[in-house]
Motif scaffolding. Structure first.
Motif, mmCIF file in Angstrom:
data_model
loop_
_atom_site.group_PDB
_atom_site.id
_atom_site.type_symbol
_atom_site.label_atom_id
_atom_site.label_comp_id
_atom_site.label_asym_id
_atom_site.label_seq_id
_atom_site.Cartn_x
_atom_site.Cartn_y
_atom_site.Cartn_z
ATOM 1 N N THR A 89 9.032 11.534 -0.841
ATOM 2 C CA THR A 89 10.112 10.533 -0.813
ATOM 3 C C THR A 89 10.752 10.451 0.562
ATOM 4 O O THR A 89 10.893 9.360 1.126
ATOM 5 C CB THR A 89 11.183 10.892 -1.864
ATOM 6 O OG1 THR A 89 10.572 10.966 -3.151
ATOM 7 C CG2 THR A 89 12.277 9.846 -1.881
ATOM 8 N N GLY A 115 9.185 3.743 -0.861
ATOM 9 C CA GLY A 115 9.940 4.993 -0.911
ATOM 10 C C GLY A 115 10.906 5.037 -2.077
ATOM 11 O O GLY A 115 11.114 6.096 -2.688
ATOM 12 N N PHE A 118 8.981 5.943 -5.112
ATOM 13 C CA PHE A 118 8.733 7.386 -5.106
ATOM 14 C C PHE A 118 9.995 8.150 -5.503
ATOM 15 O O PHE A 118 9.917 9.180 -6.190
ATOM 16 C CB PHE A 118 8.274 7.828 -3.715
ATOM 17 C CG PHE A 118 6.874 7.393 -3.373
ATOM 18 C CD1 PHE A 118 5.939 7.153 -4.361
ATOM 19 C CD2 PHE A 118 6.485 7.222 -2.053
ATOM 20 C CE1 PHE A 118 4.647 6.749 -4.046
ATOM 21 C CE2 PHE A 118 5.200 6.833 -1.722
ATOM 22 C CZ PHE A 118 4.277 6.587 -2.726
ATOM 23 N N PHE A 119 11.147 7.659 -5.070
ATOM 24 C CA PHE A 119 12.408 8.310 -5.414
ATOM 25 C C PHE A 119 12.634 8.285 -6.926
ATOM 26 O O PHE A 119 13.027 9.289 -7.538
ATOM 27 C CB PHE A 119 13.554 7.619 -4.685
ATOM 28 C CG PHE A 119 14.911 8.167 -5.001
ATOM 29 C CD1 PHE A 119 15.255 9.465 -4.655
ATOM 30 C CD2 PHE A 119 15.853 7.390 -5.659
ATOM 31 C CE1 PHE A 119 16.507 9.986 -4.949
ATOM 32 C CE2 PHE A 119 17.107 7.890 -5.969
ATOM 33 C CZ PHE A 119 17.433 9.191 -5.607
ATOM 34 N N SER A 122 10.272 10.654 -8.559
ATOM 35 C CA SER A 122 10.708 12.035 -8.330
ATOM 36 C C SER A 122 11.812 12.424 -9.297
ATOM 37 O O SER A 122 11.834 13.550 -9.822
ATOM 38 C CB SER A 122 11.188 12.193 -6.884
ATOM 39 O OG SER A 122 10.151 11.909 -5.967
#
Length: 438
Positions: A89, A115, A118-119, A122
């Motif tokens: 991230t 991103g 991805f955050f 996560s």
């Protein structure tokens, strides 16, 4: 306001074909585009398809990585899982910031979107590692909040859309569970900032308007729940009155916006006008039946005073906007009709009034359809003309299926439809003979 403003970039690209075919010169194409505040040369390079394909490409990269990680999730050590998610991230966002600052903002925005995906992944996977799934909407909130700084820094409509859509999803999940999301206005303010300072985005405008509408309605429900603790966050009949008042104010706000000299304001005004008009026609079609009126008469109106305070405040703002746009008389008449119907359904228990209100709604549909046909012919706006004809045809079909009162009333409605359409045809021919038919 001309609805062609919504298609101005298509018009600009079409003029490029005319120039290539020798129909007009490049100077004439520039003048045509300038009439709608579009840069002819920039419009030729504008490629929505390219941006969509790049965005979808980044999305599938994110999905591929998430799927690959998920397939081998149990075999990866916990510390490596945690560190890998954080590194992925942070690394993607740092790369996005580097590309953005180097002078390629569009590519940077795409990487910021990647991103942010991805955050979100996560957050979900880390919650799975540490079994943090007690209140699922919290994860969506932190995802939306994590996207927010990048939307504000870049003033990108796409990043603001990502954050705003996640925030709206969080809002809906929270209220469905009986919680009131206090921080939702933060995301509304951020979307408004990007809309005012960033690039034009009709989608972000519509998302912002929907978010404001939900927030206002559920804030009222929260206020009523404080007064009546046993009540939940379910919609009340008073919410419908407030929603109609909000749309009336928004419609006049669109006309006020159209008076501004900036092209962005005119574009947004056209969007607001079109969608408010569609909402009005759909609402009238729904209430052209007796059952909705009967439901409102039977309903428990427990919050009349606060409802009237809100409706009156919205009406005052609407009338002020009507005064500045020279629509005070028509707006005042419409609000009087709305107030009369609202008083009737909120105070009377006579179910027989539902048929009378149904008949009045059908006559209102006829009036709106006739007004749209007139505007379409007189002002040369084909969208209004066909929308008016369609509303009359749909009303006629509904009344044929569900006769109002008796056969005499239905026949009277059909005769009125025929007279209206024949009168419109005569008015069209009058303009055609004068040579100014659209």
């Amino acid at each position: 306001m001309r609805l062609i403003r919504l298609l101005k970039y298509d018009l600009a690209r079409e003029t490029g074909d005319w120039v290539d075919d020798g129909v007009i010169s490049e100077a004439q194409a520039e003048l045509i585009c300038a009439r709608y505040e579009v840069d002819y040369h920039r419009a030729q390079r504008r490629s929505l398809g390219y941006n969509v394909l790049v965005g979808l490409g980044y999305l599938f990269i994110a999905l591929a990585l998430i799927t690959l990680i998920g397939a081998n999730w149990e075999e990866i050590p916990r510390a490596l899982r945690m560190g890998g998610l954080v590194a992925l991230t942070v690394g993607t966002q740092c790369a996005a910031l580097r590309v953005y600052l180097k002078g390629d903002p569009r590519a940077g925005e795409g990487l910021f979107l990647l991103g942010s995906f991805f955050f979100g992944a996560s957050i979900i996977l880390i919650a799975q590692i540490y079994h943090l799934g007690e209140h699922m909407p919290d994860g969506i909130f932190w995802w939306a909040l994590g996207c927010l700084p990048f939307a504000l820094i870049t003033r990108s409509p796409w990043l603001a859309l990502q954050s705003g859509a996640l925030a709206l999803l969080w809002f809906i999940l929270q209220v469905s569970m009986g919680y009131y999301p206090m921080l939702f206005p933060l995301f509304i303010a951020a979307s408004l900032y990007v809309l005012l300072r960033g690039r034009t985005s009709v989608t972000l405008l519509l998302l912002l308007l929907v978010s404001i509408g939900f927030w206002v309605e559920y804030s009222l429900l929260q206020f009523w729940r404080i007064q009546q603790p046993d009540a939940g966050l379910e919609f009340q009949p008073e919410n419908l009155a407030v929603a109609i008042s909000l749309f009336a104010m928004l419609y006049l706000f669109g006309h006020w916006l159209a008076l501004k000299n900036t092209p962005v304001a005119k574009d947004y005004a056209a969007v607001i006008s079109v969608w408010c008009l569609r909402f009005a026609l759909i609402s009238l079609l729904v209430f052209s039946f007796a059952q909705p009126w009967e439901s409102l008469i039977k309903a428990e109106w427990d919050h009349r005073l606060s409802m009237w305070v809100v409706v009156t405040a919205l009406a005052a703002v609407t009338l002020f906007l009507a005064l500045t746009t020279r629509r005070l008389l028509s707006t005042g008449i419409l609000f009087l009709c709305f107030a009369a119907a609202l008083i009737t359904v909120s105070t009377s228990e006579n179910q027989d009034l539902a048929v009378n209100l149904q008949v009045a709604t059908n006559f209102a549909l006829v009036g709106v359809g006739g007004w749209l046909i007139y505007r379409g012919i007189h002002d040369g706006i084909s969208h209004y003309f066909f929308l008016g004809v369609m509303s009359i045809l749909i009303t006629g079909l509904l009344r044929y299926i569900d006769l109002i009162g008796d056969y005499l009333g239905a026949a009277l409605i059909f005769i009125l439809f025929a007279g209206l359409l024949l009168g419109a045809a005569k008015y069209w021919k009058y303009h055609q003979d004068r040579g100014d038919t659209p």
